[in-house]
Motif scaffolding. Structure first.
Motif, PDB file in Angstrom:
ATOM      1  N   ALA B 177       0.826  -1.209   0.000  1.00  0.00           N
ATOM      2  CA  ALA B 177       0.000   0.000   0.000  1.00  0.00           C
ATOM      3  C   ALA B 177       0.859   1.258   0.000  1.00  0.00           C
ATOM      4  N   MET B 178       1.962   1.218   0.729  1.00  0.00           N
ATOM      5  CA  MET B 178       2.831   2.390   0.820  1.00  0.00           C
ATOM      6  C   MET B 178       3.522   2.690  -0.505  1.00  0.00           C
ATOM      7  N   THR B 179       3.964   1.630  -1.155  1.00  0.00           N
ATOM      8  CA  THR B 179       4.793   1.817  -2.349  1.00  0.00           C
ATOM      9  C   THR B 179       3.990   1.768  -3.643  1.00  0.00           C
ATOM     10  N   GLY B 180       2.751   1.305  -3.568  1.00  0.00           N
ATOM     11  CA  GLY B 180       1.951   1.179  -4.771  1.00  0.00           C
ATOM     12  C   GLY B 180       2.350  -0.004  -5.635  1.00  0.00           C
ATOM     13  N   VAL B 181       3.141  -0.886  -5.081  1.00  0.00           N
ATOM     14  CA  VAL B 181       3.587  -2.079  -5.812  1.00  0.00           C
ATOM     15  C   VAL B 181       2.644  -3.230  -5.438  1.00  0.00           C
ATOM     16  N   PRO B 182       2.206  -4.027  -6.414  1.00  0.00           N
ATOM     17  CA  PRO B 182       1.292  -5.132  -6.099  1.00  0.00           C
ATOM     18  C   PRO B 182       1.849  -6.037  -5.003  1.00  0.00           C
ATOM     19  N   LEU B 183       0.929  -6.543  -4.186  1.00  0.00           N
ATOM     20  CA  LEU B 183       1.339  -7.380  -3.057  1.00  0.00           C
ATOM     21  C   LEU B 183       2.155  -8.592  -3.514  1.00  0.00           C
ATOM     22  N   GLY B 184       1.735  -9.213  -4.589  1.00  0.00           N
ATOM     23  CA  GLY B 184       2.466 -10.381  -5.077  1.00  0.00           C
ATOM     24  C   GLY B 184       3.908 -10.033  -5.428  1.00  0.00           C
ATOM     25  N   THR B 185       4.085  -8.852  -5.976  1.00  0.00           N
ATOM     26  CA  THR B 185       5.447  -8.417  -6.331  1.00  0.00           C
ATOM     27  C   THR B 185       6.283  -8.196  -5.075  1.00  0.00           C
ATOM     28  N   ILE B 186       5.655  -7.617  -4.063  1.00  0.00           N
ATOM     29  CA  ILE B 186       6.372  -7.405  -2.796  1.00  0.00           C
ATOM     30  C   ILE B 186       6.814  -8.742  -2.208  1.00  0.00           C
ATOM     31  N   LYS B 187       5.918  -9.706  -2.250  1.00  0.00           N
ATOM     32  CA  LYS B 187       6.255 -11.025  -1.703  1.00  0.00           C
ATOM     33  C   LYS B 187       7.425 -11.639  -2.471  1.00  0.00           C
ATOM     34  N   THR B 188       7.360 -11.551  -3.780  1.00  0.00           N
ATOM     35  CA  THR B 188       8.430 -12.126  -4.596  1.00  0.00           C
ATOM     36  C   THR B 188       9.748 -11.409  -4.342  1.00  0.00           C
ATOM     37  N   ARG B 189       9.687 -10.101  -4.261  1.00  0.00           N
ATOM     38  CA  ARG B 189      10.912  -9.327  -4.012  1.00  0.00           C
ATOM     39  C   ARG B 189      11.528  -9.690  -2.657  1.00  0.00           C
ATOM     40  N   THR B 190      10.664  -9.831  -1.674  1.00  0.00           N
ATOM     41  CA  THR B 190      11.175 -10.128  -0.340  1.00  0.00           C
ATOM     42  C   THR B 190      11.868 -11.480  -0.314  1.00  0.00           C
ATOM     43  N   MET B 191      11.225 -12.456  -0.920  1.00  0.00           N
ATOM     44  CA  MET B 191      11.827 -13.791  -0.946  1.00  0.00           C
ATOM     45  C   MET B 191      13.155 -13.762  -1.711  1.00  0.00           C
ATOM     46  N   ALA B 192      13.150 -13.094  -2.844  1.00  0.00           N
ATOM     47  CA  ALA B 192      14.379 -13.027  -3.636  1.00  0.00           C
ATOM     48  C   ALA B 192      15.478 -12.303  -2.871  1.00  0.00           C
ATOM     49  N   ALA B 193      15.100 -11.243  -2.169  1.00  0.00           N
ATOM     50  CA  ALA B 193      16.097 -10.476  -1.418  1.00  0.00           C
ATOM     51  C   ALA B 193      16.721 -11.319  -0.321  1.00  0.00           C
ATOM     52  N   LEU B 194      15.900 -12.050   0.388  1.00  0.00           N
ATOM     53  CA  LEU B 194      16.442 -12.894   1.461  1.00  0.00           C
ATOM     54  C   LEU B 194      17.389 -13.945   0.906  1.00  0.00           C
ATOM     55  N   ARG B 195      16.992 -14.548  -0.185  1.00  0.00           N
ATOM     56  CA  ARG B 195      17.842 -15.593  -0.772  1.00  0.00           C
ATOM     57  C   ARG B 195      19.151 -15.021  -1.282  1.00  0.00           C
ATOM     58  N   LYS B 196      19.079 -13.889  -1.955  1.00  0.00           N
ATOM     59  CA  LYS B 196      20.320 -13.282  -2.467  1.00  0.00           C
ATOM     60  C   LYS B 196      21.237 -12.877  -1.319  1.00  0.00           C
ATOM     61  N   LEU B 197      20.636 -12.320  -0.303  1.00  0.00           N
ATOM     62  CA  LEU B 197      21.445 -11.893   0.842  1.00  0.00           C
ATOM     63  C   LEU B 197      22.127 -13.093   1.472  1.00  0.00           C
ATOM     64  N   ARG B 198      21.377 -14.163   1.646  1.00  0.00           N
ATOM     65  CA  ARG B 198      21.959 -15.362   2.245  1.00  0.00           C
ATOM     66  C   ARG B 198      23.086 -15.915   1.375  1.00  0.00           C
ATOM     67  N   ASP B 199      22.837 -15.947   0.068  1.00  0.00           N
ATOM     68  CA  ASP B 199      23.840 -16.503  -0.838  1.00  0.00           C
ATOM     69  C   ASP B 199      25.105 -15.658  -0.877  1.00  0.00           C
ATOM     70  N   SER B 200      24.954 -14.373  -0.658  1.00  0.00           N
ATOM     71  CA  SER B 200      26.126 -13.506  -0.808  1.00  0.00           C
ATOM     72  C   SER B 200      26.882 -13.287   0.495  1.00  0.00           C
ATOM     73  N   LEU B 201      26.319 -13.743   1.603  1.00  0.00           N
ATOM     74  CA  LEU B 201      27.024 -13.595   2.875  1.00  0.00           C
ATOM     75  C   LEU B 201      27.919 -14.803   3.119  1.00  0.00           C
ATOM     76  N   PRO B 202      29.175 -14.563   3.427  1.00  0.00           N
ATOM     77  CA  PRO B 202      30.053 -15.697   3.735  1.00  0.00           C
ATOM     78  C   PRO B 202      29.733 -16.290   5.105  1.00  0.00           C
ATOM     79  N   ASP B 203      30.070 -17.549   5.239  1.00  0.00           N
ATOM     80  CA  ASP B 203      30.002 -18.229   6.540  1.00  0.00           C
ATOM     81  C   ASP B 203      28.594 -18.308   7.118  1.00  0.00           C
ATOM     82  N   MET B 204      27.602 -18.429   6.260  1.00  0.00           N
ATOM     83  CA  MET B 204      26.264 -18.651   6.799  1.00  0.00           C
ATOM     84  C   MET B 204      26.147 -20.115   7.205  1.00  0.00           C
ATOM     85  N   PRO B 205      25.664 -20.378   8.411  1.00  0.00           N
ATOM     86  CA  PRO B 205      25.570 -21.766   8.861  1.00  0.00           C
ATOM     87  C   PRO B 205      24.448 -22.505   8.145  1.00  0.00           C
ATOM     88  N   GLU B 206      24.567 -23.824   8.168  1.00  0.00           N
ATOM     89  CA  GLU B 206      23.488 -24.651   7.637  1.00  0.00           C
ATOM     90  C   GLU B 206      22.296 -24.562   8.574  1.00  0.00           C
TER      91      GLU B 206
END
Lengths: 264, 222
Positions: B177-206
């Motif tokens: 609602a704040m950004t005017g971006v469809p909810l589905g897009t927000i969900k997809t972006r959030t999931m992608a962001a978390l995954r990218k962040l995890r993949d790019s951080l060294p030494d993340m535990p299993e």
């Protein structure tokens, strides 16, 4: 979106909810629906765990801020009154063991299967075998006898013998010596009980109900108690001692006074 | 350790469950087991190690110092009363910070303090924060730099979705609602962001995800 609709779309919508869940960003109805799903979905549990780990990294951006000194006092004041721990190496007579408060019964897991107990069992093993300082101070307290000390010492030097320390608030209450299915329980800090009560040694299996092993009373002589284990050590998560009314093994433990992890 | 007036600080948020300096200090997961057995001294030690990180996070989210203290108090009392920490799920540090986040978000939503939330990387510069022990200060700073760099590499819209959710405490629907971006897009972006962040951080535990169902006492109800 209904669960049926989501199932038609594959698992991707659940993956997205897992990400939102890890960030506490779901609406209440989404959260409730996801929690019902995640209870049965290993993939989502994995995604939540990974998401929470990643989110915790985001917390590092905030940086530590020293809380006011009185905050710990506020927290401490809220803790229930607990027995004062007696150091295991204290030559004084240990305080009588008070029952370890068990987590509230839940329809999700029995208390010995609760994360709290399993976590304790898993890492207490590290205490038993990995922390030299603890091993070094795991002396027999109270009425420890020369014979009992010799038994424990002998077991520690015997590769076929496993020493399981049974503690309450990191105060040693007993030591269990296990060779295959034969065991000897050496009380080290168990108080005398009224005539109508007994201690019971329990074997907590990896799955299934606790198995009562032996009923005993710990007098001032703290004599070792022989026992035969109903289950192999490999199938055991932990051992526990409870206080029980009467002199028989009940269906389940009521007041647990000491617990120790069974395996490394 | 009843009546203690000072909490000894041993390490900080970088400790993944083990003493960071190779000393004889007891590892976090061992302390967690002792807490589970009712050892308040173990809780005090964990508070000394992680209280500042939890308080720093809570302050960033709720801003108000008193409210942040209430959050931290709730976190450590929850750890004491219903300790669902599972070593397979992550470190004690991760557990405490996760619960701190949940409770801080709950608090900020209850108090409707969203106007003051800090949701940009620039606002999250922690250089002025109180300093923990020197060794841990260095480790924490280095890790924060890694996280900041990884966040900078995310597409701006993914970074925004992540920070609005994590530090803003907004739900995905509110972000939409704040950004005017469809909810589905927000969900997809959030999931992608978390995954990218995890993949790019060294030494993340299993993470095994082998833990049990959600704990109502530690997971907020909002």
């Amino acid at each position: 979106m209904s669960d049926d609709r989501m199932s038609q779309l594959g698992h991707e919508p659940w993956d997205e909810l897992a990400a939102g869940y890890a960030l506490s960003a779901l609406e209440p109805e989404e959260q409730a629906r996801f929690e019902a799903h995640v209870a049965t979905c290993a993939r989502c549990r994995q995604h939540v765990a990974e998401g929470e780990q990643t989110a915790a990294e985001l917390a590092r951006l905030a940086g530590p801020v020293e809380p006011p000194a009185e905050l710990w006092q506020r927290i401490r004041a809220q803790l229930p009154t607990a027995p004062v721990a007696v150091p295991v190496e204290s030559p004084e007579k240990p305080a009588p063991p008070a029952p370890v408060p068990l987590p509230a019964q839940s329809n999700r897991a029995r208390w010995w299967q609760s994360p709290r107990v399993l976590a304790a069992a898993a890492v207490l093993a590290a205490v038993v075998v990995g922390v030299g300082a603890w091993q070094g101070t795991a002396r027999l307290g109270g009425g420890g006898t020369t014979r009992a000390q010799a038994l424990v010492s002998g077991c520690r030097h015997d590769p076929t013998c496993r020493v399981v320390d049974l503690d309450q608030q990191h105060v040693r209450r007993a030591v269990l010596l296990v060779r295959a299915r034969r065991a000897q329980l050496v009380p080290t800090g168990l108080s005398d009980l009224p005539a109508d009560r007994s201690y019971v040694l329990w074997q907590l299996p990896s799955s299934g109900a606790p198995q009562g092993v032996a009923v005993f009373r710990a007098g001032a002589d703290q004599q070792p108690v022989p026992a035969t284990l109903p289950l192999p050590l490999e199938q055991t998560t932990a051992f526990a001692i409870s206080q029980e009314p009467g002199h028989t093994i009940p269906a389940k433990p009521s007041h647990v006074v000491a617990v120790g992890a069974a395996t490394d | 350790m009843k009546g203690a007036t000072a909490v000894k600080r041993e390490s900080g948020p970088g400790a993944p469950g083990a003493p960071v300096d190779g000393s004889t200090a007891v590892a976090d997961d061992v302390l967690a087991a002792r807490v589970a057995a009712g050892d308040d001294a173990a809780l005090e030690t964990l508070y000394g190690r992680h209280g500042a990180a939890c308080y720093g996070l809570a302050r960033r989210i709720v801003v108000d110092a008193t409210l942040a203290q209430d959050v931290v108090q709730e976190v450590f009392l929850a750890f004491w009363r219903r300790n669902t920490f599972d070593p397979q799920r992550g470190s004690v540090s991760t557990w405490l910070l996760t619960i701190t986040h949940h409770k801080a978000v709950d608090a900020v939503r209850r108090e409707d303090r969203r106007h003051s939330r800090q949701t940009t990387l620039e606002a999250l510069d922690s250089s002025g924060a109180a300093e923990p022990e020197p060794l841990e200060q260095v480790r924490a700073r280095l890790r924060a730099d890694e996280v900041r760099a990884a966040m900078s590499r995310l597409p701006a819209e993914q970074r925004e979705a992540l920070l609005l959710a994590y530090y803003g405490g907004y739900t995905q629907r509110e972000i939409s609602a704040m950004t005017g971006v469809p909810l589905g897009t927000i969900k997809t972006r959030t999931m992608a962001a978390l995954r990218k962040l995890r993949d790019s951080l060294p030494d993340m535990p299993e993470a095994t995800g082998s833990y049990g169902p959600v704990d109502e006492d530690t997971r907020g109800s909002s």
